[in-house]
Enzyme design. Structure first.
Site, mmCIF file in Angstrom:
data_model
loop_
_atom_site.group_PDB
_atom_site.id
_atom_site.type_symbol
_atom_site.label_atom_id
_atom_site.label_comp_id
_atom_site.label_asym_id
_atom_site.label_seq_id
_atom_site.Cartn_x
_atom_site.Cartn_y
_atom_site.Cartn_z
ATOM 1 N N ASN A 194 0.806 -1.224 0.000
ATOM 2 C CA ASN A 194 0.000 0.000 0.000
ATOM 3 C C ASN A 194 0.840 1.277 0.000
ATOM 4 O OD1 ASN A 194 1.014 -0.127 2.578
ATOM 5 N ND2 ASN A 194 -0.962 -0.063 3.620
ATOM 6 N N HIS A 388 -4.765 5.705 10.953
ATOM 7 C CA HIS A 388 -3.606 5.892 10.061
ATOM 8 C C HIS A 388 -4.015 5.883 8.607
ATOM 9 C CE1 HIS A 388 -3.772 1.742 8.831
ATOM 10 N NE2 HIS A 388 -2.585 1.748 8.276
#
Length: 469
Positions: A194, A388
């Site tokens: 990611n 996050h």
């Protein structure tokens, strides 16, 4: 499992081995999978845990859920590589530019920028960088301060969570040679999964326009958001000490229902060895993101045939364990997929952000907005931890089985003037990173705002994305 509703998107679940605090609105909370509560109870078996919570983006990870904050006393507590995560120091960086959305609206301009950035930032995981004048050991001990002067960018040492983590560098002698060999050449490289580089256009939240202006943000401004970590160096340490902790737990007769959850007392030789070397990986991670940004600046300036001004807004991490003082006591605060968001006036803020609180950088997914937030005083109830990112809602394998390339293409607005460009020539190659793989980031942000942990300063709309090839 019993639940206490504290209001304001804050629930406390009473599990067999302790309490888990969850900060999520009703929609997000109701969709949380049962497995994350099982994993929390395994974590709560670790002795003398002072506090544990999930942010709304919480989802299943290895040994510990991503989205976890777990706290022990530094005096008699525990440290866990599983609650730090393998990608030690993984985090976010945002750089401000003097460009506007109109400057890069043309798709051919953005395509040229992507191509030029890839000349300076390796996005192929097998490609190494060419920073031969940067000494790896110096970076591991001095952080960004080890970089030669030519890599200087405004704010590189005073607008970061920490520019240099101090530790006993003698522990570096314990790291095997193969770890050094693998890490060499990875400074300034993006990495897979990611991790990303995004060119984004800013939209200021009217309620926090004054703060945004103090930070140098304006509507339509182009910013560069970078997500990466400590690459092979941190990954190697994570694997070494996960195996090491498993062995010592076995020797001590300590067990846990989850064999992937490992931990040791802070004051043991093994605990100190891990903590010190973890800090070396944090130095690597911050420097890695800095050199990525350096390469992005060179690429964009080349593509536009003019010098584009860059300055650091902020750099922070969301995979680490830090010594922090809470209630005047030294605590070891683990954050795995959780972002520290300090409010105005907090003593741990860097000087540049003492007055306002520092920017908290929250990515979305490739086709959705990201957010720049600022912590609030009430965040003390969660050790100043917020989300996050959006958090995965399904695995990579499940995403490929359930989502079509056409659905992905529509979300990226392919074929329109507003298309979000990517460096991949086919979306099929990155289907597992499509926005449908993630939770609704707007619901995640609503959860954080409703819990009074932080508030939105700006929304960042993606215009171009670079992912690993």
């Amino acid at each position: 499992m019993s639940i206490i509703d504290h209001g304001n998107n804050h629930k406390e679940t009473k599990l067999k081995h302790g309490s888990l605090h969850i900060f999520a609105n009703e929609t997000v909370f109701d969709r949380m999978e049962s497995r994350i509560f099982e994993m929390a109870d395994n974590n709560l078996r670790i002795p003398r845990v002072q506090y544990m919570s999930y942010t709304p983006d919480a989802h299943v990870g290895v040994g510990t859920c991503i989205g976890t904050t777990a706290v022990w006393s530094m005096n008699d507590g525990f440290v866990s590589p599983s609650i730090v995560g393998v990608d030690i120091g993984c985090g976010m960086r945002v750089h401000l530019t003097n460009l506007t959305k109109d400057d890069i609206q043309d798709k051919s301009t953005r395509r040229a920028m992507i191509d030029a950035i890839e000349k300076y930032v390796p996005t192929n995981e097998k490609t190494t960088s060419n920073y031969d004048d940067v000494n790896l050991k110096d970076v591991l001990t001095e952080g960004v301060h080890a970089l030669p002067e030519k890599y200087y960018i405004d704010g590189m040492s005073d607008r970061v969570e920490t520019s240099k983590f101090n530790y006993n560098k003698d522990y570096l002698n314990d790291v095997p040679e193969k770890s050094w060999a693998r890490a060499k050449g990875q400074l300034g490289t993006l990495g897979g999964g990611n991790h990303f580089i995004e060119l984004q256009a800013i939209e200021i939240d009217p309620k926090n326009r004054e703060t945004a202006e103090k930070w140098g943000l304006f509507d339509g401004q182009i910013v560069i958001m970078i997500h990466s970590g400590s690459r092979a160096w941190g990954a190697s340490l994570g694997r070494i000490y996960t195996n090491s902790f498993k062995a010592i737990m076995g020797a001590w007769g300590v067990s846990n229902p989850d064999p992937q959850l490992v931990y040791a007392p802070v004051n043991t030789q093994e605990g100190q060895q891990y903590i010190n070397l973890m800090y070396s990986a944090l130095n690597f991670a911050v420097t890695n993101r800095h050199l990525i940004a350096y390469g992005v600046q060179k690429g964009i300036s080349e593509a536009l045939n003019k010098e584009v001004r860059f300055s650091v807004l902020y750099d922070l991490m969301h995979n680490y364990a830090l010594k922090e003082f809470h209630q005047n006591q030294p605590m070891l605060v683990h954050r795995k997929g959780a972002t520290r968001a300090l409010p105005a006036g907090h003593f741990l803020n860097p000087k540049a952000y003492k007055e306002t609180g520092h920017p908290a950088l929250i990515p979305g997914s490739m086709a959705t907005a990201s957010y720049i937030m600022v912590g609030k005083d009430a965040g003390v109830k969660n050790f100043y931890s917020i989300c996050h990112g959006a958090g995965r809602v399904r695995s990579r394998k499940a995403t490929k089985q359930m989502i079509t390339v056409d659905e992905f293409s529509q979300s990226m607005k392919v074929g329109t003037d507003e298309e979000i460009l990517v460096n991949h020539r086919t979306l099929d190659a990155i289907l597992d990173e499509c926005p449908q793989a993630y939770k609704d980031v707007d619901q995640i942000i609503d959860s954080i705002v409703g819990a009074n942990l932080a508030e939105v300063v700006a929304k960042c709309h993606p215009m171009a994305v670079l992912k690993a090839l």
